[in-house]
Design a protein around this motif. Structure first.
Motif, mmCIF file in Angstrom:
data_model
loop_
_atom_site.group_PDB
_atom_site.id
_atom_site.type_symbol
_atom_site.label_atom_id
_atom_site.label_comp_id
_atom_site.label_asym_id
_atom_site.label_seq_id
_atom_site.Cartn_x
_atom_site.Cartn_y
_atom_site.Cartn_z
ATOM 1 N N LEU A 1 0.827 -1.207 0.000
ATOM 2 C CA LEU A 1 0.000 0.000 0.000
ATOM 3 C C LEU A 1 0.860 1.255 0.000
ATOM 4 N N MET A 2 1.923 1.232 0.811
ATOM 5 C CA MET A 2 2.804 2.396 0.876
ATOM 6 C C MET A 2 3.497 2.627 -0.461
ATOM 7 N N GLU A 3 3.852 1.543 -1.163
ATOM 8 C CA GLU A 3 4.488 1.708 -2.475
ATOM 9 C C GLU A 3 3.538 2.368 -3.465
ATOM 10 N N VAL A 4 2.262 1.972 -3.425
ATOM 11 C CA VAL A 4 1.270 2.604 -4.293
ATOM 12 C C VAL A 4 1.162 4.089 -3.953
ATOM 13 N N LYS A 5 1.063 4.363 -2.654
ATOM 14 C CA LYS A 5 0.933 5.745 -2.195
ATOM 15 C C LYS A 5 2.139 6.584 -2.623
ATOM 16 N N LYS B 1 4.883 10.639 -5.946
ATOM 17 C CA LYS B 1 5.933 10.996 -6.903
ATOM 18 C C LYS B 1 5.316 11.625 -8.144
ATOM 19 N N ALA B 2 4.204 11.057 -8.617
ATOM 20 C CA ALA B 2 3.535 11.615 -9.789
ATOM 21 C C ALA B 2 3.017 13.019 -9.479
ATOM 22 N N THR B 3 2.479 13.206 -8.273
ATOM 23 C CA THR B 3 1.982 14.530 -7.871
ATOM 24 C C THR B 3 3.113 15.549 -7.847
ATOM 25 N N ASP C 1 11.997 -2.396 9.210
ATOM 26 C CA ASP C 1 12.956 -1.349 8.838
ATOM 27 C C ASP C 1 12.554 -0.680 7.530
ATOM 28 N N ILE C 2 12.108 -1.503 6.570
ATOM 29 C CA ILE C 2 11.671 -0.953 5.277
ATOM 30 C C ILE C 2 10.495 -0.003 5.491
ATOM 31 N N ILE C 3 9.532 -0.430 6.332
ATOM 32 C CA ILE C 3 8.369 0.419 6.597
ATOM 33 C C ILE C 3 8.792 1.726 7.255
ATOM 34 N N ALA C 4 9.731 1.641 8.189
ATOM 35 C CA ALA C 4 10.198 2.853 8.860
ATOM 36 C C ALA C 4 10.842 3.810 7.859
ATOM 37 N N LEU C 5 11.670 3.268 6.965
ATOM 38 C CA LEU C 5 12.309 4.104 5.937
ATOM 39 C C LEU C 5 11.277 4.719 5.005
ATOM 40 N N MET C 6 10.282 3.908 4.625
ATOM 41 C CA MET C 6 9.247 4.414 3.723
ATOM 42 C C MET C 6 8.433 5.509 4.404
ATOM 43 N N GLU C 7 8.208 5.371 5.716
ATOM 44 C CA GLU C 7 7.460 6.415 6.428
ATOM 45 C C GLU C 7 8.228 7.730 6.430
ATOM 46 N N MET D 1 7.952 9.134 2.940
ATOM 47 C CA MET D 1 6.631 9.684 2.681
ATOM 48 C C MET D 1 6.435 11.025 3.377
ATOM 49 N N LYS D 2 6.979 11.152 4.580
ATOM 50 C CA LYS D 2 6.876 12.438 5.280
ATOM 51 C C LYS D 2 7.599 13.518 4.487
ATOM 52 N N GLU D 3 8.776 13.182 3.960
ATOM 53 C CA GLU D 3 9.525 14.147 3.156
ATOM 54 C C GLU D 3 8.734 14.533 1.907
ATOM 55 N N MET D 4 8.147 13.529 1.265
ATOM 56 C CA MET D 4 7.389 13.812 0.056
ATOM 57 C C MET D 4 6.157 14.664 0.368
ATOM 58 N N LYS D 5 5.498 14.398 1.510
ATOM 59 C CA LYS D 5 4.343 15.211 1.891
ATOM 60 C C LYS D 5 4.754 16.662 2.095
ATOM 61 N N ALA D 6 5.906 16.859 2.743
ATOM 62 C CA ALA D 6 6.394 18.211 2.969
ATOM 63 C C ALA D 6 6.712 18.885 1.635
ATOM 64 N N THR D 7 7.295 18.129 0.703
ATOM 65 C CA THR D 7 7.620 18.670 -0.620
ATOM 66 C C THR D 7 6.347 19.083 -1.351
ATOM 67 N N ILE D 8 5.324 18.223 -1.305
ATOM 68 C CA ILE D 8 4.057 18.531 -1.968
ATOM 69 C C ILE D 8 3.429 19.783 -1.362
ATOM 70 N N ARG D 9 3.444 19.857 -0.029
ATOM 71 C CA ARG D 9 2.879 21.029 0.646
ATOM 72 C C ARG D 9 3.601 22.298 0.176
ATOM 73 N N GLN D 10 4.941 22.243 0.127
ATOM 74 C CA GLN D 10 5.732 23.402 -0.282
ATOM 75 C C GLN D 10 5.452 23.776 -1.737
ATOM 76 N N LEU D 11 5.342 22.762 -2.604
ATOM 77 C CA LEU D 11 5.084 23.032 -4.013
ATOM 78 C C LEU D 11 3.704 23.662 -4.206
ATOM 79 N N ARG D 12 2.739 23.265 -3.360
ATOM 80 C CA ARG D 12 1.401 23.861 -3.486
ATOM 81 C C ARG D 12 1.424 25.321 -3.046
ATOM 82 N N VAL D 13 2.222 25.613 -2.015
ATOM 83 C CA VAL D 13 2.366 27.002 -1.567
ATOM 84 C C VAL D 13 2.999 27.832 -2.685
#
Lengths: 72, 72
Positions: free
Chosen positions: A30-34, A39-41, B26-32, B35-47
């Motif tokens: 699920l996380m990979e899909v997300k 990334k596309a966004t 460990d993989i899940i922790a890295l992905m989290e 994802m947090k970094e990507m969320k911050a990037t998306i937020r910044q790009l929207r601003v």
């Protein structure tokens, strides 16, 4: 009785571990899909940013041209 | 011998399952983190997008005002 208990505990533990392994695998999928969506966004937002910056530059050129005409 | 083999196999499997569980964790922790970094990037790009759109609108207002002045 001890062997049986150990065997049972071990079996239960393995089943529990397998269950958790599968749960985590689903979470990772699920996380990979997300992440692919995010990334596309990000890619799309960067394209939009470049486009808007070009629009700002184009208007600045027009404003500069207009200001130059007024001075003539 | 059978009991021993079963016990050994079970033990090995449990250890293997545990190792995989920890790898996945460990993989899940890295992905989290990612994802947090990507969320911050998306937020910044929207601003940034909102800011650039406002800049385009502001220049369009100036261009319209300039066009109106020329017509007068």
């Amino acid at each position: 009785p001890l062997d049986h208990a150990y065997s049972l505990t071990t079996g239960t533990t393995s089943a529990e571990l397998l269950r958790k392994l599968n749960e985590q695998r689903d979470i990772i999928a699920l996380m990979e899909v997300k992440m692919k969506e995010m990334k596309a966004t990000i890619r799309q937002l960067r394209v939009t940013e470049a486009k808007l910056q070009e629009e700002v530059r184009e208007r600045d050129r027009l404003l500069s041209a207009g200001a130059a005409v007024k001075k003539m």
